[in-house]
Design a protein around this motif. Structure first.
Motif, PDB file in Angstrom:
ATOM      1  N   ASN A 241      38.273  20.597  -1.410  1.00  0.00           N
ATOM      2  CA  ASN A 241      38.253  19.270  -2.003  1.00  0.00           C
ATOM      3  C   ASN A 241      37.097  19.230  -2.998  1.00  0.00           C
ATOM      4  O   ASN A 241      36.046  19.835  -2.758  1.00  0.00           O
TER       5      ASN A 241
ATOM      6  N   GLU B 270      34.130  20.659  -0.864  1.00  0.00           N
ATOM      7  CA  GLU B 270      34.167  20.279   0.550  1.00  0.00           C
ATOM      8  C   GLU B 270      35.323  21.013   1.211  1.00  0.00           C
ATOM      9  O   GLU B 270      36.494  20.809   0.850  1.00  0.00           O
ATOM     10  N   TYR B 271      34.993  21.888   2.152  1.00  0.00           N
ATOM     11  CA  TYR B 271      36.017  22.671   2.836  1.00  0.00           C
ATOM     12  C   TYR B 271      36.569  21.889   4.016  1.00  0.00           C
ATOM     13  O   TYR B 271      35.819  21.283   4.790  1.00  0.00           O
ATOM     14  N   GLN B 272      37.884  21.922   4.128  1.00  0.00           N
ATOM     15  CA  GLN B 272      38.548  21.335   5.287  1.00  0.00           C
ATOM     16  C   GLN B 272      39.533  22.335   5.848  1.00  0.00           C
ATOM     17  O   GLN B 272      40.192  23.078   5.089  1.00  0.00           O
TER      18      GLN B 272
ATOM     19  N   ASN C 186      44.389  19.924   8.142  1.00  0.00           N
ATOM     20  CA  ASN C 186      43.582  18.791   8.607  1.00  0.00           C
ATOM     21  C   ASN C 186      42.940  18.061   7.429  1.00  0.00           C
ATOM     22  O   ASN C 186      41.894  17.454   7.557  1.00  0.00           O
ATOM     23  N   GLU C 187      43.545  18.164   6.226  1.00  0.00           N
ATOM     24  CA  GLU C 187      42.985  17.521   5.050  1.00  0.00           C
ATOM     25  C   GLU C 187      43.114  16.006   5.151  1.00  0.00           C
ATOM     26  O   GLU C 187      44.079  15.480   5.675  1.00  0.00           O
ATOM     27  N   THR C 188      42.101  15.332   4.661  1.00  0.00           N
ATOM     28  CA  THR C 188      42.138  13.868   4.598  1.00  0.00           C
ATOM     29  C   THR C 188      41.860  13.431   3.173  1.00  0.00           C
ATOM     30  O   THR C 188      41.012  13.989   2.497  1.00  0.00           O
TER      31      THR C 188
END
Length: 553
Positions: free
Chosen positions: A416, A441-443, A447-449
């Motif tokens: 992200n 920003e790693y997700q 489980n991405e938001t």
């Protein structure tokens, strides 16, 4: 024997003479031997004395350097330092140079305020400028102490540092392009102004960066400067003396079909070309043509030549490159090749590497909407790679490391990301690879938001652990500029952050920070990109903490 006795009886006096002569010869031989023995004995004593005197002098020198003459003190670099300016805004510019000659790199940046720091207590009025104005500041890389500050212009368009012999000085300098239009040469070591000149760039102009240094065309012994100004569908070219700042010749004009950018390509030691690119076209001008047009006469210098192969492929009416037809060009970058630099052309959906010798395509790679300047690094030992960041969705990007020789994707990561996030950085390591520093920003996949804006997190990746990221820091402030480098040769790896409001925003607190990379590694969070954990998290931190860095020439 009988003959000798007979001769002795016949010549008794002669026999006596022979004996006397033999005795005399023996005596002379003994004197010579004794004299030689005496000389050798005397020479031996001198040799012995010389040996002990030399030994004594050596001991004195060792003693002096060990106990009497102090060794030069090595500057002790603080792990982290901050420099804050209140009621200020900052420009998107950072330069790294050794200002105070202590063999540690220092930081040069530009901020706008009414007054400088309390260290120098200088104001805009001291230089005859309206308040607030743009200040140039040089800050020590060891402890953040301000080395010098200088009010330079009302506004700063661009600044180029490290230009050798600027103003005729032995020290390198910084060229400041200010608004209203002015060119100012500043001594890098002292901050003193070498020269200042006003210029007429016209209305609604944009300075094409970086400013280029060219060979000495006015024969004053100092290399000169060429500046490109974009106004509408034209590019104006200005050549200024590096020694005095005065314009050389007249202003040239180049026709383009859109908003241009450019790179300078050095084909060899004698031929240099400027490649101007818009969304739809690519133009090429030799430095020889630009210099001759500005001065009004053909310049015949060994360092100003044209390449026959390139001249065949340039349309001399429009100056377009006939073999290269790309649409929607986003970036042009120089990639080192075997014998000369190659050209990486990045458009909206593809990256293409072009052989600069014959202008043939070496490879192509599908890549969508690249969002930052291509960057060089080493994923494999001594195998040059290209770091590309491409947009793959709203607030989403993909980071790829591409092998420069083949176009093969060596490693990739999805993050992200904010639109204003800084670009990546690389640092060469002693194992002939690179450490990659990436913002985003790693997700975990699946489980991405998307309910909030992505955070700005700094990650470290090293190819020795292909499935590991280290989260170094989480920044909530607006980042204006970011860079990572070795502050000392082959050691002291750090990154620099310039944070705060920009000139188009309301003044606030501008913060300049240097932080040693190892300090963040020791307290980092280990993120596994796959479920396979090779080593323990603490072992990974310790190993990357002990990692040594290397200065590539």
């Amino acid at each position: 024997m009988d003959n000798k006795d007979s001769e002795a009886e016949i010549h008794p006096l002669k026999t006596e003479d022979v004996k006397v002569q033999e005795n005399h010869e023996n005596s002379m031989e003994r004197r010579i031997v004794n004299k030689q023995s005496s000389q050798l004995s005397r020479l031996s004593r001198w040799r012995t004395a010389a040996f002990f005197i030399s030994l004594f002098l050596c001991l004195i020198i060792v003693f002096a350097f060990s106990f009497i003459i102090p060794c030069p003190e090595r500057p002790v670099s603080e792990r982290t330092w901050f420099r804050n300016y209140n009621h200020a805004v900052a420009y998107q510019f950072l330069a790294i140079q050794d200002v105070n000659k202590d063999k540690v790199q220092d930081v040069i940046f530009v901020f706008k305020a009414s007054n400088g720091s309390s260290s120098f207590n200088r104001s805009c009025l001291d230089e005859g400028l309206p308040s607030p104005c743009a200040f140039i500041a040089a800050v020590s890389g060891t402890n953040g102490r301000v080395l010098w500050e200088r009010p330079a212009a009302e506004e700063v368009e661009w600044m180029e540092c490290g230009i050798k012999e600027l103003g005729g000085a032995e020290a390198p300098g910084c060229l400041v392009v200010g608004k209203p239009v002015s060119l100012t040469a500043v001594d890098l070591y002292t901050g003193e102004i070498q020269w200042r000149h006003s210029s007429d760039f016209g209305a609604n102009y944009t300075v094409l960066t970086p400013v280029s240094v060219i060979p000495d065309v006015d024969s004053d012994g100092v290399q000169d400067l060429i500046i490109f100004i974009a106004t509408g569908d034209k590019i104006k070219t200005f050549i200024h003396s590096g020694k005095s700042g005065k314009q050389i010749g007249s202003t040239g004009s180049l026709a383009v079909d859109g908003k241009p950018r450019y790179i300078r390509l050095n084909l060899d030691s004698s031929s240099s070309y400027f490649l101007f690119y818009t969304e739809n076209s690519l133009y090429a001008y030799s430095l020889k043509d630009l210099s001759s047009a500005a001065t009004g006469m053909e310049i015949k210098l060994p360092s100003l030549q044209q390449d026959p192969q390139w001249e065949k492929n340039i349309d001399h009416t429009t100056h377009r490159l006939s073999l290269l037809s790309f649409g929607d060009i986003r970036y042009l970058a120089k990639i080192p090749g075997r014998s000369r630099e190659n050209i990486l052309v990045v458009n909206s959906d593809m990256a293409t590497l072009i052989n600069a010798h014959n202008l043939q395509t070496l490879w192509t790679l599908n890549v969508s909407r690249v969002v930052s300047e291509p960057l060089l690094g080493y994923y494999k030992p001594d195998v040059l790679g290209i770091v590309l960041e491409s947009e793959i969705g709203p607030n989403r990007k993909k980071v790829m490391v591409v092998e420069s020789g083949s176009g093969t994707v060596q490693w990739s990561l999805k993050l992200n990301s904010r639109a204003e996030s800084p670009g990546p950085a690389t640092l060469s390591t002693a194992d002939h690879r690179s450490t990659f520093l990436i913002w985003g920003e790693y997700q975990v996949p699946g489980n991405e938001t998307r309910s909030r804006a992505p955070l700005q997190k700094l990650y470290l990746f090293h190819p020795s652990y292909t499935n590991v990221l280290l989260e170094l820091r989480n920044s909530t402030d607006q980042i204006i500029a970011f860079d990572a480098l070795l502050f000392e040769r082959s050691r002291h790896a750090c990154y620099v952050l310039l944070q705060g409001p920009q000139p188009s925003e309301e003044p606030g607190t501008v913060s300049l920070m240097k932080r040693k990379l190892k300090e963040d590694v020791s307290g980092s969070r280990v993120i596994w990109l796959s479920q396979v954990a090779v080593d323990s998290e603490q072992y990974i931190r310790d190993r990357l903490y002990r990692m040594r860095f290397h200065s590539r020439v």
